[in-house]
Design an enzyme around this catalytic site. Sequence first.
Site, short mmCIF file in Angstrom:
data_model
loop_
_atom_site.label_atom_id
_atom_site.label_comp_id
_atom_site.label_asym_id
_atom_site.label_seq_id
_atom_site.Cartn_x
_atom_site.Cartn_y
_atom_site.Cartn_z
N GLU A 55 -122.12 -29.82 -13.04
CA GLU A 55 -122.08 -29.79 -14.51
C GLU A 55 -123.43 -30.19 -15.06
O GLU A 55 -123.89 -29.66 -16.06
CB GLU A 55 -121.00 -30.74 -15.03
CG GLU A 55 -120.57 -30.44 -16.47
CD GLU A 55 -121.45 -31.11 -17.52
OE1 GLU A 55 -121.44 -30.65 -18.67
OE2 GLU A 55 -122.15 -32.08 -17.20
N ASP A 94 -120.43 -41.19 -17.71
CA ASP A 94 -120.53 -39.72 -17.62
C ASP A 94 -120.52 -39.28 -16.15
O ASP A 94 -121.57 -39.10 -15.57
CB ASP A 94 -121.81 -39.26 -18.33
CG ASP A 94 -121.92 -37.75 -18.42
OD1 ASP A 94 -120.95 -37.05 -18.10
OD2 ASP A 94 -123.01 -37.27 -18.79
N ASP A 104 -120.67 -34.88 -10.21
CA ASP A 104 -122.13 -35.06 -10.09
C ASP A 104 -122.63 -35.94 -11.24
O ASP A 104 -121.98 -36.06 -12.28
CB ASP A 104 -122.87 -33.71 -10.05
CG ASP A 104 -122.62 -32.85 -11.28
OD1 ASP A 104 -121.53 -32.94 -11.86
OD2 ASP A 104 -123.53 -32.10 -11.67
ZN ZN Z 1 -120.80 -35.23 -18.29
#
Ligand code: ZN
Length: 406
Positions: A156, A122, A91
């Site tokens: 997350e 990320d 995600d």
């Molecule tokens: Zn992350």
Amino acid sequence: MDQPKLNEQSPVIKLAIDLLSRASVTPADAGCQKLMAERLAAVGFSNESMVFDDTTNLWSRRDANVTKTKLNTSSDDNNNDLVFCFAGHTDVVPAGNLELWNTPPFEPTIIDGMLYARGAADMKGSLAAMIVATERFVQDHPDHQGSITYLITSDEEGPFINGTTKVIDTLEARNEKITYCIVGEPSSTNTVGDVVKNGRRGSISATLTVKGKQGHVAYPEHVKNPIHLAMPALTELSQETWDNGNDYFPATSFQLSNLNSGTGATNVVPGHITALFNLRYSTELNDEIIVERVEAILNKHQLDYDIQWTFNGKPFITEHTHSKHGFLNAVSQAIFTVTGNETELSTSGGTSDGRFIAPTGAQVIELGPCNATIHQVNESVACDDLEKLVDIYYHCLFNVLCTHKH
Ligand SMILES: [Zn+2]
């Protein structure tokens, strides 16, 4: 702007682009895990999709050759019980204001060697690097020791209720353990691998309400001023030495973040005062000790109060051992082999899913690309860094699972 054609891209860039084209805003996965699972299945992994409410998780595992396991059970240097884990999330945070993006956030674009897309750093770049490193490693060393696993979640960046923590609960119930874990969070500062997070501080917050008795300021005998009552206790909490830290962590810090009281009138003593505070704490303390010590101070001041605690995460640390076979050594050697640089260990920054994995006894570190643009518009990662990350992850696998070959 020169955008190289997809079929001219290296495997890690191709896979990163494929993952980044999927708009998996938390808790969506948008097919990323299916793609990863297919790649892993092709090199001998067994996949298990674990769905909890709105969250898709992937647990994938490739075990050592069984015959070899039996042959080696009498060896002193038997590493077949080792379970190496790559952990991460598919995600991403929302794109934010689209007008501020130079390129569409879910149309990955390479400009001057930088790959732009939401999640590039990320952490879909890391996911692509893990997969390509694993494919190469398994091809080069099909008879590796131990097991390689993947723990991938799509929760997350969200409330982290149905993600890693539930997968860990499931694994714990089966007594399925992880020995060493690399979380692919973007740990690096200036160059890939310059910083590895080998732990995180714990975090605990509280909402404290101290009660008094409201009334007219001119009649102090009829009021109980909660501000006056609370001040000495809050001062003592803010001046307390909670611990002195240790080799890995700075001293625990207490911070008041909000203080609210008063009716707005100058002639009214308010009925209560509310204080919000947080402690970032080292491995010298735990939640229970902190609650006990804070409440002891409040009780000493004979306050009439309510307190609500929020437990955000326990601290964890993967210690440096001087053993040649220590996990941190394996990782820092891998980084040195690829980049020629010594890595710096750090426990700074916010929390990560490592906090759910470490309490099972696993040694957990975070190692990924540079974090300068994460969660921002025009998030990006250097294509070169992803190539290096593939090599670093490859050498981590080798150093942990091929020690016999040294
Ligand atoms: Zn992350």
